[in-house]
Write an enzyme that holds these catalytic residues in place. Structure first.
Site, PDB file in Angstrom:
ATOM      1  N   SER A 123       0.823  -1.222   0.000  1.00 47.55           N
ATOM      2  CA  SER A 123       0.000   0.000   0.000  1.00 47.55           C
ATOM      3  C   SER A 123       0.854   1.268   0.000  1.00 47.55           C
ATOM      4  O   SER A 123       0.322   2.365  -0.189  1.00 47.55           O
ATOM      5  CB  SER A 123      -0.964  -0.007   1.188  1.00 47.55           C
ATOM      6  OG  SER A 123      -0.244  -0.023   2.398  1.00 47.55           O
ATOM      7  N   HIS A 124       2.159   1.159   0.230  1.00 47.58           N
ATOM      8  CA  HIS A 124       3.020   2.352   0.201  1.00 47.58           C
ATOM      9  C   HIS A 124       4.156   2.228  -0.804  1.00 47.58           C
ATOM     10  O   HIS A 124       5.125   2.972  -0.745  1.00 47.58           O
ATOM     11  CB  HIS A 124       3.536   2.679   1.603  1.00 47.58           C
ATOM     12  CG  HIS A 124       2.453   3.214   2.473  1.00 47.58           C
ATOM     13  ND1 HIS A 124       1.559   2.379   3.105  1.00 47.58           N
ATOM     14  CD2 HIS A 124       2.062   4.480   2.746  1.00 47.58           C
ATOM     15  CE1 HIS A 124       0.681   3.117   3.764  1.00 47.58           C
ATOM     16  NE2 HIS A 124       0.958   4.382   3.561  1.00 47.58           N
ATOM     17  N   GLU A 158      -5.302   0.443   2.070  1.00 47.37           N
ATOM     18  CA  GLU A 158      -5.848  -0.927   2.080  1.00 47.37           C
ATOM     19  C   GLU A 158      -7.284  -0.932   1.554  1.00 47.37           C
ATOM     20  O   GLU A 158      -7.692  -1.861   0.852  1.00 47.37           O
ATOM     21  CB  GLU A 158      -5.811  -1.509   3.501  1.00 47.37           C
ATOM     22  CG  GLU A 158      -4.435  -1.916   3.982  1.00 47.37           C
ATOM     23  CD  GLU A 158      -3.819  -3.030   3.129  1.00 47.37           C
ATOM     24  OE1 GLU A 158      -4.564  -3.835   2.550  1.00 47.37           O
ATOM     25  OE2 GLU A 158      -2.584  -3.065   3.024  1.00 47.37           O
TER      26      GLU A 158
HETATM   27  P1  NDP Z   1      -0.953  -2.964  10.129  1.00 45.83           P
HETATM   28  O1  NDP Z   1      -2.215  -3.100  10.908  1.00 45.83           O
HETATM   29  O2  NDP Z   1      -0.807  -3.774   8.902  1.00 45.83           O
HETATM   30  O3  NDP Z   1       0.292  -3.287  11.058  1.00 45.83           O
HETATM   31  C1  NDP Z   1       0.523  -2.512  12.214  1.00 45.83           C
HETATM   32  C2  NDP Z   1       1.729  -3.024  12.965  1.00 45.83           C
HETATM   33  O4  NDP Z   1       1.378  -4.228  13.643  1.00 45.83           O
HETATM   34  C3  NDP Z   1       2.925  -3.362  12.081  1.00 45.83           C
HETATM   35  O5  NDP Z   1       4.083  -2.907  12.711  1.00 45.83           O
HETATM   36  C4  NDP Z   1       2.859  -4.883  11.990  1.00 45.83           C
HETATM   37  O6  NDP Z   1       4.134  -5.478  11.767  1.00 45.83           O
HETATM   38  C5  NDP Z   1       2.334  -5.234  13.359  1.00 45.83           C
HETATM   39  N1  NDP Z   1       1.651  -6.518  13.402  1.00 45.83           N
HETATM   40  C6  NDP Z   1       0.723  -6.994  12.536  1.00 45.83           C
HETATM   41  N2  NDP Z   1       0.311  -8.213  12.922  1.00 45.83           N
HETATM   42  C7  NDP Z   1       1.002  -8.523  14.034  1.00 45.83           C
HETATM   43  C8  NDP Z   1       1.028  -9.656  14.898  1.00 45.83           C
HETATM   44  N3  NDP Z   1       0.252 -10.716  14.680  1.00 45.83           N
HETATM   45  N4  NDP Z   1       1.884  -9.646  15.948  1.00 45.83           N
HETATM   46  C9  NDP Z   1       2.677  -8.574  16.185  1.00 45.83           C
HETATM   47  N5  NDP Z   1       2.696  -7.474  15.401  1.00 45.83           N
HETATM   48  C10 NDP Z   1       1.864  -7.446  14.344  1.00 45.83           C
HETATM   49  O7  NDP Z   1      -0.702  -1.410   9.762  1.00 45.83           O
HETATM   50  P2  NDP Z   1      -1.753  -0.288   9.377  1.00 45.83           P
HETATM   51  O8  NDP Z   1      -2.716  -0.862   8.394  1.00 45.83           O
HETATM   52  O9  NDP Z   1      -2.304   0.340  10.584  1.00 45.83           O
HETATM   53  O10 NDP Z   1      -0.814   0.775   8.644  1.00 45.83           O
HETATM   54  C11 NDP Z   1      -0.169   0.424   7.436  1.00 45.83           C
HETATM   55  C12 NDP Z   1       0.813   1.471   7.024  1.00 45.83           C
HETATM   56  O11 NDP Z   1       0.149   2.654   6.589  1.00 45.83           O
HETATM   57  C13 NDP Z   1       1.798   1.929   8.092  1.00 45.83           C
HETATM   58  O12 NDP Z   1       3.105   1.760   7.572  1.00 45.83           O
HETATM   59  C14 NDP Z   1       1.507   3.416   8.279  1.00 45.83           C
HETATM   60  O13 NDP Z   1       2.642   4.209   8.563  1.00 45.83           O
HETATM   61  C15 NDP Z   1       0.941   3.775   6.937  1.00 45.83           C
HETATM   62  N6  NDP Z   1       0.120   4.980   6.986  1.00 45.83           N
HETATM   63  C16 NDP Z   1       0.631   6.159   6.471  1.00 45.83           C
HETATM   64  C17 NDP Z   1      -0.109   7.320   6.520  1.00 45.83           C
HETATM   65  C18 NDP Z   1       0.418   8.610   6.009  1.00 45.83           C
HETATM   66  O14 NDP Z   1      -0.276   9.598   6.040  1.00 45.83           O
HETATM   67  N7  NDP Z   1       1.643   8.684   5.556  1.00 45.83           N
HETATM   68  C19 NDP Z   1      -1.475   7.336   7.065  1.00 45.83           C
HETATM   69  C20 NDP Z   1      -1.874   6.065   7.620  1.00 45.83           C
HETATM   70  C21 NDP Z   1      -1.115   4.934   7.551  1.00 45.83           C
HETATM   71  P3  NDP Z   1       4.490  -6.176  10.337  1.00 45.83           P
HETATM   72  O15 NDP Z   1       4.747  -5.033   9.394  1.00 45.83           O
HETATM   73  O16 NDP Z   1       5.675  -7.004  10.605  1.00 45.83           O
HETATM   74  O17 NDP Z   1       3.288  -6.970   9.934  1.00 45.83           O
END
Ligand code: NDP
Length: 337
Positions: free
Chosen positions: A46-47, A188
């Site tokens: 997504s990024h 997403e």
């Molecule tokens: P996710 O819900 O996919 O993941 C959130 C965090 O939880 C990650 O660090 C992930 O690690 C971790 N995680 C996921 N599953 C588990 C698990 N079972 N056990 C432990 N840790 C876990 O992220 P979001 O959908 O909330 O966000 C996605 C991206 O969007 C982010 O990178 C965010 O910075 C970006 N974003 C950017 C914005 C902007 O304005 N620039 C605005 C909003 C979001 P892992 O990666 O290893 O799965």
């Protein structure tokens, strides 16, 4: 939907060419192409290249200055302010990162405020380099408003991610979590729409405030914070730290400008860097933290945040990545092929 395989070198090359063609300076294009390539490398679709169109569109709409040169203001021993000059956040972040790290080493803790910036990346990218350098790091950034307040129906907060990075000893990559304060990232929902898939329940409400799993209705309505009012409080905190403190624009203020080019709004960002050896834990702080990680991982079903990314990082340099055919078509068009 068919997918096209690309090497990481091809991702970087296309991203750079497309960004430059859209009017972004060579220096800024190199940084932003690295942001997208790194996202693809770590399996954060997504990024990655998915964002190319938005980067190009907001420059061509004249809303974001693709040639902006960030200006650093060394305001205090523990504080650096970076004016992104209405450009993208990533070049501003890179311009200030070393000064922030030096200040954190000198003072034990330091902060960097980034203003007049358009952030369109995964936030972990901004804290990764600091943690690789041995610092604990936290990042907060707001976006255009997309998320309802607790009990509310209209878009108010940005999707407002926060990231936390903890360095690890013995050459291990840092533990980083990076999460939006919405139930999902907006990208997403856009990917679900593109692929014709329903959303999981609890991600969004439609324009009338009813729960919806339809991506189109969700994009027209409002996203929901994660965890109800608790996530809404985190979203509010991020707006206050990233914007209230730094003097940027709240999500609803950017939204009121009503731009429709799909690119990032102008918001604010706060980064905090901490030298773990300078607090009570001293030189043993990182080794001590490993006990916590071991304890977490001793239970079946657990993993540390960022493990998924590191697994992808180990594979993609040899296996490459895949993108949907439709995205490949878009990227080729942006590159003038
Ligand atoms: P996710 O819900 O996919 O993941 C959130 C965090 O939880 C990650 O660090 C992930 O690690 C971790 N995680 C996921 N599953 C588990 C698990 N079972 N056990 C432990 N840790 C876990 O992220 P979001 O959908 O909330 O966000 C996605 C991206 O969007 C982010 O990178 C965010 O910075 C970006 N974003 C950017 C914005 C902007 O304005 N620039 C605005 C909003 C979001 P892992 O990666 O290893 O799965």
């Amino acid at each position: 939907m068919s997918r096209v395989r690309l090497t990481l070198a091809e991702v970087r090359d296309r991203a750079t060419r497309g960004l430059v063609r859209a009017g972004i300076s060579d220096e800024n294009a190199a940084v932003i192409a690295d942001v997208m390539t790194t996202a693809e490398r770590d399996g954060c679709e997504s990024h990655g290249l998915f964002r190319m169109q938005g980067y190009c569109d907001c420059v061509q709409a004249g809303r974001t200055d693709g040639k902006a040169v960030p200006v650093l203001h060394d305001d205090a021993p523990g504080l650096l302010r970076v004016d992104a000059m209405h450009g993208f956040a990533a070049p501003a972040m890179i311009a200030g990162r070393q000064v922030l790290a030096d200040k954190a080493r000198e003072q034990g803790i330091a902060a960097m405020a980034v203003t007049n910036a358009h952030h369109y990346a995964a936030l972990w990218y901004d804290v990764d380099g600091l943690a690789e350098a041995g610092l604990v790091a936290m990042g907060f950034v707001n976006s255009q408003s997309f998320v309802a307040a607790a009990g509310g129906k209209r878009k108010l907060y940005g999707t407002n991610p926060m990231a936390f990075a903890w360095p690890r000893p013995d050459g291990q990559p840092p533990m980083i979590f990076d999460q939006s304060s919405s139930a999902s990232a907006r990208g997403e929902i856009q990917i679900h729409r593109r692929e014709g898939r329903s959303l999981p329940e609890g991600w969004a409400i439609d324009p009338d405030g009813n729960p919806t799993t339809d991506p189109e209705a969700a994009l027209a309505g409002a996203q929901l914070p994660f965890g109800g009012y608790k996530g809404a409080a985190i979203a509010m905190m991020v707006e206050l730290l990233a914007v209230g403190l730094t003097g940027g624009k709240f999500g609803f203020e950017s939204h009121a400008e009503g731009h429709t080019d799909g690119g990032p709004s102008e918001g604010g960002q706060l980064l905090i860097a901490i030298d773990p050896a300078r607090f009570g834990g001293g030189d043993g702080a990182l080794a001590h933290a490993e006990l916590l990680f071991q304890e977490i991982l001793s239970e079946e079903g657990t993993r540390l945040p960022s493990t998924r990314r590191y697994e992808m990082r180990a594979r993609t340099p040899t296996e490459g990545i895949t993108i949907p055919q439709s995205l490949d078509d878009t990227i080729r068009e942006l590159c003038g092929e």
